[in-house]
Motif scaffolding. Sequence first.
Motif, PDB file in Angstrom:
ATOM      1  N   ASP A 257       0.834  -1.208   0.000  1.00 20.08           N
ATOM      2  CA  ASP A 257       0.000   0.000   0.000  1.00 20.08           C
ATOM      3  C   ASP A 257       0.869   1.258   0.000  1.00 20.08           C
ATOM      4  O   ASP A 257       0.602   2.209  -0.744  1.00 20.08           O
ATOM      5  N   ARG A 258       1.909   1.244   0.802  1.00 22.08           N
ATOM      6  CA  ARG A 258       2.790   2.416   0.864  1.00 22.08           C
ATOM      7  C   ARG A 258       3.542   2.604  -0.452  1.00 22.08           C
ATOM      8  O   ARG A 258       3.762   3.717  -0.895  1.00 22.08           O
ATOM      9  N   TYR A 259       3.899   1.498  -1.082  1.00 21.07           N
ATOM     10  CA  TYR A 259       4.537   1.581  -2.404  1.00 21.07           C
ATOM     11  C   TYR A 259       3.559   2.170  -3.430  1.00 21.07           C
ATOM     12  O   TYR A 259       3.905   3.090  -4.174  1.00 21.07           O
ATOM     13  N   LEU A 260       2.345   1.640  -3.466  1.00 23.13           N
ATOM     14  CA  LEU A 260       1.382   2.081  -4.486  1.00 23.13           C
ATOM     15  C   LEU A 260       1.014   3.550  -4.306  1.00 23.13           C
ATOM     16  O   LEU A 260       0.767   4.257  -5.282  1.00 23.13           O
ATOM     17  N   ARG A 261       1.016   4.013  -3.050  1.00 17.63           N
ATOM     18  CA  ARG A 261       0.712   5.427  -2.802  1.00 17.63           C
ATOM     19  C   ARG A 261       1.962   6.311  -2.882  1.00 17.63           C
ATOM     20  O   ARG A 261       1.940   7.461  -2.487  1.00 17.63           O
ATOM     21  N   ARG A 262       3.036   5.726  -3.358  1.00 13.13           N
ATOM     22  CA  ARG A 262       4.302   6.457  -3.587  1.00 13.13           C
ATOM     23  C   ARG A 262       4.960   6.965  -2.309  1.00 13.13           C
ATOM     24  O   ARG A 262       5.707   7.938  -2.332  1.00 13.13           O
ATOM     25  N   GLU A 263       4.696   6.323  -1.199  1.00 11.63           N
ATOM     26  CA  GLU A 263       5.356   6.719   0.055  1.00 11.63           C
ATOM     27  C   GLU A 263       6.742   6.114   0.174  1.00 11.63           C
ATOM     28  O   GLU A 263       7.622   6.693   0.809  1.00 11.63           O
ATOM     29  N   ILE A 264       6.911   4.913  -0.380  1.00 15.84           N
ATOM     30  CA  ILE A 264       8.208   4.242  -0.330  1.00 15.84           C
ATOM     31  C   ILE A 264       8.537   3.679  -1.703  1.00 15.84           C
ATOM     32  O   ILE A 264       7.642   3.459  -2.525  1.00 15.84           O
ATOM     33  N   ASP A 265       9.800   3.428  -1.930  1.00 15.91           N
ATOM     34  CA  ASP A 265      10.228   2.757  -3.145  1.00 15.91           C
ATOM     35  C   ASP A 265      10.658   1.339  -2.810  1.00 15.91           C
ATOM     36  O   ASP A 265      11.104   1.055  -1.697  1.00 15.91           O
ATOM     37  N   LEU A 266      10.513   0.464  -3.771  1.00 15.97           N
ATOM     38  CA  LEU A 266      10.968  -0.921  -3.625  1.00 15.97           C
ATOM     39  C   LEU A 266      11.598  -1.330  -4.945  1.00 15.97           C
ATOM     40  O   LEU A 266      11.146  -0.872  -6.007  1.00 15.97           O
TER      41      LEU A 266
END
Length: 208
Positions: A56-65
């Motif tokens: 969820d945090r990735y999809l909302r652009r809060e974190i990168d993976l």
Amino acid sequence: MTSQRRGVLIVFEGLDRSGKSTQAKRLADFLNSQNEGSAVLQAFPERSEPFGQVIDRYLRREIDLSERALHLAFSANRWEKEQMIRDKIEQGIDVICDRYCYSGVAYSLAKGLDENWVRQSDIGLPRPDVVLFFEVSPEVARQRGGFGEERLETETIQQKVAKKMEELRADNWKSVNADGSYDDVELAVRKIYSEIDRTAPLTSLEKV
Ligand code: DGP
Ligand code: NA
Ligand code: NA
């Protein structure tokens, strides 16, 4: 003593805007209206689980993976629900999944990850009794409105994913023409549901 009949595992796959989430919910609501508690709806990614929160945090652009880490997070998120799925099915409850490992493989192949590597991490998950593949024409998809704000929701990615998903078709897949009205599609889904054979035991995925 008669053992109770098992539940079935039904997976809805297809592109964003194909109507699959709406129809997965409609099938669950219908089955529960016939017999309360007889079906559960499980959407993937399941954002309430630990790996789901990372996704969820990735999809909302809060974190990168990295692409591989993202692939494994989506896969791990399905493994977070494996025991729940097996338990429900053993208890005679149908499990309806909005997306499953086919999304996982199709998205990662669309991004160009190595095919052999991508296909490993979901092996051993419960094998769906049926995969409903929602196919929508580009014209109808366009009429249904724009993509959302999240990552991955662009037309280019969607087209690549569609092509990869097409290649994953197996004998437990049923095509659903998703261009029809919601009511027509709902009836088509119910017909496929009614034809599922639940006499054989649930198996595990040997390949994806
Ligand atoms: P949804 O909640 O169904 O809108 O899915 C969120 C986004 O994540 C959507 O753009 C599709 C993408 N997605 C869903 N499952 C997977 C997966 O297993 N792997 C990858 N890479 N993307 C996925
Ligand atoms: Na989405
Ligand atoms: Na959805």
